[in-house]
Design a protein around this motif. Structure first.
Motif, PDB file in Angstrom:
ATOM      1  N   ASP A   1       0.808  -1.215   0.000  1.00  0.00           N
ATOM      2  CA  ASP A   1       0.000   0.000   0.000  1.00  0.00           C
ATOM      3  C   ASP A   1       0.840   1.264   0.000  1.00  0.00           C
ATOM      4  N   MET A   2       2.164   1.125  -0.105  1.00  0.00           N
ATOM      5  CA  MET A   2       2.945   2.362  -0.028  1.00  0.00           C
ATOM      6  C   MET A   2       2.780   3.178  -1.309  1.00  0.00           C
ATOM      7  N   PRO A   3       2.993   4.493  -1.188  1.00  0.00           N
ATOM      8  CA  PRO A   3       2.783   5.358  -2.348  1.00  0.00           C
ATOM      9  C   PRO A   3       3.642   4.924  -3.531  1.00  0.00           C
ATOM     10  N   GLY A   4       3.070   5.009  -4.729  1.00  0.00           N
ATOM     11  CA  GLY A   4       3.797   4.607  -5.925  1.00  0.00           C
ATOM     12  C   GLY A   4       5.102   5.351  -6.096  1.00  0.00           C
ATOM     13  N   THR A   5       5.174   6.563  -5.580  1.00  0.00           N
ATOM     14  CA  THR A   5       6.396   7.369  -5.699  1.00  0.00           C
ATOM     15  C   THR A   5       7.479   6.929  -4.740  1.00  0.00           C
ATOM     16  N   LEU A   6       7.178   6.023  -3.820  1.00  0.00           N
ATOM     17  CA  LEU A   6       8.181   5.665  -2.815  1.00  0.00           C
ATOM     18  C   LEU A   6       8.563   4.192  -2.883  1.00  0.00           C
ATOM     19  N   ILE A   7       8.244   3.528  -3.978  1.00  0.00           N
ATOM     20  CA  ILE A   7       8.499   2.091  -4.016  1.00  0.00           C
ATOM     21  C   ILE A   7       9.959   1.803  -4.364  1.00  0.00           C
ATOM     22  N   PRO A   8      10.708   1.174  -3.428  1.00  0.00           N
ATOM     23  CA  PRO A   8      12.130   0.926  -3.673  1.00  0.00           C
ATOM     24  C   PRO A   8      12.385  -0.355  -4.457  1.00  0.00           C
ATOM     25  N   PHE A   9      11.475  -1.300  -4.432  1.00  0.00           N
ATOM     26  CA  PHE A   9      11.579  -2.542  -5.193  1.00  0.00           C
ATOM     27  C   PHE A   9      10.238  -3.241  -5.069  1.00  0.00           C
ATOM     28  N   TYR A  10       9.994  -4.195  -5.972  1.00  0.00           N
ATOM     29  CA  TYR A  10       8.757  -4.962  -5.902  1.00  0.00           C
ATOM     30  C   TYR A  10       9.067  -6.348  -5.360  1.00  0.00           C
ATOM     31  N   GLN A  11       8.453  -6.709  -4.298  1.00  0.00           N
ATOM     32  CA  GLN A  11       8.646  -8.045  -3.743  1.00  0.00           C
ATOM     33  C   GLN A  11       7.562  -8.306  -2.707  1.00  0.00           C
ATOM     34  N   VAL A  12       6.911  -9.446  -2.832  1.00  0.00           N
ATOM     35  CA  VAL A  12       5.986  -9.875  -1.782  1.00  0.00           C
ATOM     36  C   VAL A  12       6.292 -11.348  -1.525  1.00  0.00           C
ATOM     37  N   PRO A  13       5.894 -11.870  -0.388  1.00  0.00           N
ATOM     38  CA  PRO A  13       6.230 -13.256  -0.112  1.00  0.00           C
ATOM     39  C   PRO A  13       5.794 -14.178  -1.251  1.00  0.00           C
ATOM     40  N   GLY A  14       6.720 -15.010  -1.723  1.00  0.00           N
ATOM     41  CA  GLY A  14       6.407 -15.935  -2.805  1.00  0.00           C
ATOM     42  C   GLY A  14       6.607 -15.345  -4.188  1.00  0.00           C
ATOM     43  N   TRP A  15       6.690 -14.037  -4.283  1.00  0.00           N
ATOM     44  CA  TRP A  15       6.853 -13.376  -5.586  1.00  0.00           C
ATOM     45  C   TRP A  15       8.079 -12.479  -5.497  1.00  0.00           C
TER      46      TRP A  15
END
Ligand code: SF4
Ligand code: SF4
Ligand code: SF4
Ligand code: SF4
Ligand code: FES
Lengths: 902, 170
Positions: A737-751
């Motif tokens: 849910d973090m702001p799109g402008t502050l995303i440092p990387f994409y990662q969620v458990p399993g992905w």
């Protein structure tokens, strides 16, 4: 919306998507390979199998491919069904039979979709004991590495490269188990979008070659959201750092801007931040060499220089809004230049005023993709804004989709839509003096010199709305084209108009604006876009200032401060000497050593975009914040911090140091109404989510107590900065849910791969859950607009002279990216293309800006006689504007003894 | 009171037990080969560095005391540098377990005292030994698909010859 049941759970699903999308949007872990959110479904991999039941009484159900089955009201499916699970397990086992044991030596390892999906299906033991098929690799050039053994034949690469991006030189060879994805022979991939293969391929077949040379695992790198500064399009990126070095650039999804893809200049053009050409300490130039001096000494020296006279400041369209503002405040608005020379300065201003005063909305790239009619007037967009040209390539898809709608085929059913669309006519028109990559996607590609293109534009406007001024003396063919394009645009719901500054023609901009006004008068909602030259050209035009030509009159005996700008690219030798020579002293603030810096008395090293936060305004008028990923060693600091220090050193009390970037941003917003909304471009540095700041490292970052142990075994506190909202370590919050402008990387458990992006979106291909990226500063005035009548004379060839047009290039004509090795390697040598016939191997001698150059000549039959093109900045450092020149062609035989000046 | 007397009695009895103390360092204790002491980097049977710089040991290390940088030489991955900060290492052996190539191994040597803490930072030249350590004949590149000097595509274990992509036969 439709209600569907997934494993007994009732969820709301969009009715125009397939079951795979619905499952992913409902948070299910359903594995897939060949489906891609932007490329749609082809059902090639059979990995996304689920059980579908006919009704509540049906207990047997049947296995369907989720990606090929549309969502229907009341559909009952099961992801967890044992039979479906077994099916998926078997599919992945087949796919893995030929997969090599490469993970430890694979650049994809740790962020591999194939690894994730294999784990997700529970396949952990290899039973296959026979021989694996192998493939030889190809050398695909400086950007992309090829390791074909790893292929699982999902066909995503060719679907992206050929179908989506229009590339020709990547294909499928051989058959069954042996299929091979590559070129007909080793060689550089021709498409300027080849880097996307790295993210599109779910395995380690295509990986990032420059990144491999300074490789680090995804889990080991700090990430920060950034904005590409290699052109004015403003694509969103993520940059990765390890041990103080920027390692790579990745795409960052922005639903309205670049979405899933970047161009290769953006992806591979960052290397200059690590290059030896960087300035790392303050310096004096002694005998033409940069000699490091302590920062305080340099500041004291500046204090003395500044005490003796006026200050004049030259800003830069490649520097942040913040640094430009600080300089403008230091020297005063009357002594501040935008850093642009004529005619660029006036043209950017004109473009911005036409955009702000006209009736047409500025198009986002996503809107461009969906335009149902478009005209590109006198700009080679594929070279000046490559990512935009990728968006424009999708316009043919709107025609496909119409055909699909008639056949009641959903738009995500990719192969069927393409087959249905085969015979449709693309609603795109291209008018350009030279051949462009977009010609092949257009219904009509018309060759016209800039003046004639503008005349055609005016004529189109008149044919759309008779109150627009008409053009006298059009040829029959031109009149016919004008009518045809006018009809095409009128047939569209949301016609799109694109032009730009490549040919430095005000008439082109005005003609485009006229068409927009005419369309608005006819009740259409036109969209418009002007391609601007640099990352912050729009920001500087909004900020205002004098042109370089105007400021030259004021530099006499003044202290000239140049901010992140290489004037030698903008002024020819004599002009440059006059400007620099007249000033009492030259002070340069830049991140790299440039010919301008080498002429300075004092140089201060400013932080690059990877080392500080700042705001850029893209050609779309969107203010976007880039965030630092590297914490540089002193004395490197942001330009605006140097300017505050310089003010202190010179005893100038009207510039007080800003403690934090946010203070400076607030001041800009308060003092300049046009920038009132820039604080909204990204959350402030004190942003917290769930009570803590956000982190910029993964939880598994390694080597914390060893990475600098060779320097000192003692631990030091982690770096921090008052300017950036991201915490420099693994401590802090991170959520989808973090702001799109502050995303440092994409990662969620399993992905662990970038495919986890779907968890960060409200819906696949839709908005980010944490909100929009960037904020629009200007937009259409609405109303019906006015008409300009500045119709130029038709182009007429001159005897004895040749019209030299700038040939923009994706690789080669941009300043900073050429300091990155992979881009320099990819850039083709400069040649002059001459209309008419030229003997093979001939060279031309021409004079540009008072200097003589000898360059290889190539004959270009698509150009009229008396016209030639030359890549700007590659032959003469400063030349970039069309000019009448005399070309002296030397036949190959006479070549002996002439040496290249390039 | 009774307790005190009992304790004194037991202590007295110990005088007649066999001595457990070893006269280290004059007498060295026996340590089994799988003892978890000083870490080494081994070589494959061909004498080449085994480590492929995959970073898995570093990721497994609970105290984060391993740091390395991948380099590449003619297709072979190797660590440009490999640093272990032994002042942090807890000799848990996770790195050895994580290693897919048997490159990193713990050895029965614990005599690593230093007067200066900085000297506990070992570089690759301090870690790399000339033999294969505890595993004698494993070579990672024989099972992986990468082409390296001396091993072409299709020459690893269980590999078919490279596909001729111009052949049309099924
Ligand atoms: S592609 Fe993925 S699964 Fe295959 S070797 Fe690379 S990391 Fe491993
Ligand atoms: S190369 Fe990659 S994207 Fe292309 S088919 Fe193979 S696995 Fe899929
Ligand atoms: S033994 Fe344990 S603590 Fe020491 S380096 Fe290996 S994983 Fe790290
Ligand atoms: S796990 Fe083994 S191969 Fe991988 S980096 Fe560590 S020592 Fe090298
Ligand atoms: S993702 Fe559905 S078949 Fe490949």
């Amino acid at each position: 919306m439709a209600k569907i049941v997934i494993d007994g759970r009732e969820v709301e699903a969009r009715s125009d998507v397939n079951l795979l999308q619905a499952c992913l949007e409902a948070g299910e872990d359903l594995p897939y390979f060949c489906w891609h959110p932007e490329l749609g479904s082809v059902g090639a991999c059979r990995q996304c199998a689920v059980k579908q039941y006919a009704n509540a009484e049906d207990t047997r159900g049947r296995i369907v491919m989720a990606c090929m089955t549309p969502v229907t009201e009341g559909a009952i499916i099961s992801v967890e069904d044992p039979e479906a699970k077994e099916f998926r397990g078997e599919v992945v086992e087949w796919l893995m039979t030929n997969h090599p044991h490469d993970c430890p030596v694979c650049e994809e390892g740790g962020e591999c979709h194939l690894q994730d999906m294999t784990v997700m299906t529970g396949h952990r033991e290899r039973r296959y004991r026979f021989d694996k098929r192998t493939h030889n690799n190809q050398d695909l050039g400086p950007f992309v590495k090829h390791e074909m053994n790893r292929c699982i034949a999902c066909y995503r690469c060719v679907r992206f490269y050929r179908d989506y991006a229009g590339g020709q030189d990547l294909g499928v060879f051989a058959s069954h188990n042996n299929v091979y994805f590559g070129r007909h022979e080793s060689g550089t991939l021709e498409s300027p979008f080849s880097g996307n293969l790295i993210e599109v391929c779910p395995t380690g077949v295509f990986t990032d070659k420059p990144f491999s040379k300074m490789y680090s695992r995804k889990w080991d790198m700090r990430g920060a959201p950034s904005v590409c500064s290699n052109c004015a399009t403003g694509c969103n990126t993520i940059i990765n750092e390890r041990a103080g070095k920027v390692r790579r650039t990745l795409n960052r999804y922005n639903d309205e801007v670049n979405r899933y893809f970047l161009c290769d200049r953006g992806r591979f053009g960052h290397g200059w931040v690590n290059a030896p050409t960087r300035l790392r300490s303050a310096g004096y130039v002694i005998n033409g060499d940069m000699t490091p001096v302590p920062a305080q000494a340099a500041l004291d020296h500046f204090g003395k220089i500044a005490a003796s006279g006026r200050l004049v400041g030259i800003g830069s369209p490649r520097a942040s809004l913040e640094s430009n503002y600080a300089l403008r405040k230091l020297v005063g608005a009357g002594n501040f230049s935008t850093g642009m020379a004529e005619p660029e300065h006036s043209l950017v201003k004109l473009a911005v005023s036409l955009l702000a005063a006209g009736p047409a909305r500025i198009a986002t790239m996503h809107e461009m993709e969906q335009a149902d009619g478009a005209l590109i007037l006198g700009e080679d967009v594929s070279a000046t804004s490559p990512r935009m040209s990728l968006a424009l390539r999708q316009i043919k898809r709107t025609a496909f989709n119409k055909a699909a709608d008639q056949a009641r085929v959903p738009h995500w059913m990719d192969a069927s839509v393409r087959t249905l669309g085969q015979d449709t006519i693309s609603p795109l028109f291209v008018v350009s003096p030279t051949v462009t990559d977009l010609d092949g996607f257009a219904q009509d590609a018309i060759r016209a010199m800039p003046e004639d293109a503008a005349r055609l534009g005016f004529a189109i406007a008149h044919r759309i709305d008779a109150s627009a001024p008409d053009v006298a003396g059009l040829s029959e063919a031109e009149a016919a084209s004008a009518s045809r394009i006018a009809e095409g645009l009128l047939a569209a719901e949301k016609p799109l108009l694109v032009s730009g500054l490549q040919y430095a023609s005000a008439a082109l901009l005005q003609a485009t604006a006229n068409i927009a006004s005419a369309l608005a008068a006819r009740g259409k909602t036109p969209l418009i876009s002007f391609v601007l030259p640099e990352a912050n050209s729009m920001g500087l035009a909004l900020m205002g200032g004098l042109s370089l030509d105007e400021i030259a009159a004021q530099t006499a005996d003044a202290t000239l401060i140049v901010l992140e700008n290489d004037l030698s690219r903008r002024l020819d030798g004599a002009q440059f000497e006059a400007l620099v020579g007249s000033a009492a002293s030259l002070v340069v603030l830049d991140h790299s050593v440039t010919p301008t810096a080498i002429r300075s008395q004092v140089t201060f090293p400013s932080a690059a975009y990877s080392e500080t936060d700042g705001t850029l305004v893209s050609a779309e008028g969107r203010a976007q914040r880039f965030l630092q990923v590297v914490y540089p060693d002193a004395p490197l600091q942001a330009g605006w911090r140097w300017i505050a220090d310089m003010a202190q050193a010179a005893g100038l009390s009207h510039v007080q140091p800003w403690a934090r970037l946010d203070d400076l941003i607030a001041e800009i917003a308060a003092t300049m109404p046009v920038f009132a909304r820039i604080p909204e471009a990204a959350p402030a540095a004190d942003y917290e989510l769930e009570g803590t700041p956000l982190r910029s490292q993964t939880h598994r970052v390694s080597g914390r107590t060893a990475i600098r142990a060779n320097i000192s075994v003692r631990d030091i506190p982690p770096p921090s900065s008052p300017d950036t909202p991201l915490h420099s370590t693994m401590e802090g919050s991170y959520s989808t849910d973090m702001p799109g402008t502050l995303i440092p990387f994409y990662q969620v458990p399993g992905w662990n791969s970038e495919q986890s992006l779907n968890r960060f979106q409200q819906e696949i291909g839709g908005k980010m859950r944490g909100g929009d990226c960037g904020v629009r500063l200007i937009d259409a005035a609405g109303g019906s607009g006015t008409f300009s009548s500045g119709i130029p004379e038709a182009f007429r060839a001159r005897a004895g002279q040749v019209m030299l047009l700038p040939e923009a290039r994706v690789f080669g004509t941009d300043e900073m990216s050429m300091m990155a090795q992979p881009i320099a390697d990819r850039a083709a040598p400069a040649v002059v293309r001459v209309g008419g016939t030229v003997a093979e191997g001939a060279r031309v001698r021409l004079s540009l800006g008072g200097e003589i150059f000898t360059v290889d000549a190539v004959s270009d039959p698509s150009l009229p006689e008396g016209v030639a093109t030359c890549p700007p900045h590659m032959v003469s450092r400063s030349w970039s504007v069309p000019e009448w020149v005399s070309l002296e062609i030397t036949a190959p035989a006479e070549r002996v003894g002439t040496e290249s000046a390039v | 009171m009774l307790g005190i007397i009992r304790t004194i009695w037991m202590t007295f009895l110990h005088m007649f037990h066999r001595n457990e103390t070893v006269q280290y360092p004059d007498v060295k204790p026996y340590l089994s080969p799988r003892y978890r002491g000083r870490i080494v980097l081994t070589r494959d049977p061909g004498g080449e560095e085994r480590c492929v710089a995959c970073n898995l040991c570093a990721a497994a290390c609970p105290v984060d005391c391993i740091s390395l940088q991948k380099g590449e030489r003619e297709g072979r991955w190797y660590p440009e540098f490999f640093q272990i900060n032994f002042s942090r290492c807890i000799f848990c052996g996770f790195c050895e377990e994580a290693c897919p190539t048997y490159a990193i191994q713990l050895t029965p040597d614990f005599e690593m005292s230093e007067y200066v803490r900085q000297n506990l930072v070992y570089e690759k030249e301090d870690l790399l030994i000339s033999g294969p350590g505890k595993v004698h004949d494993y070579s990672f590149y024989n099972v992986s698909g990468l082409k390296i000097p001396g091993k072409n595509k299709g020459e690893a274990e269980n590999e078919a010859k490279p596909v001729d992509i111009h052949a049309l036969m099924p």
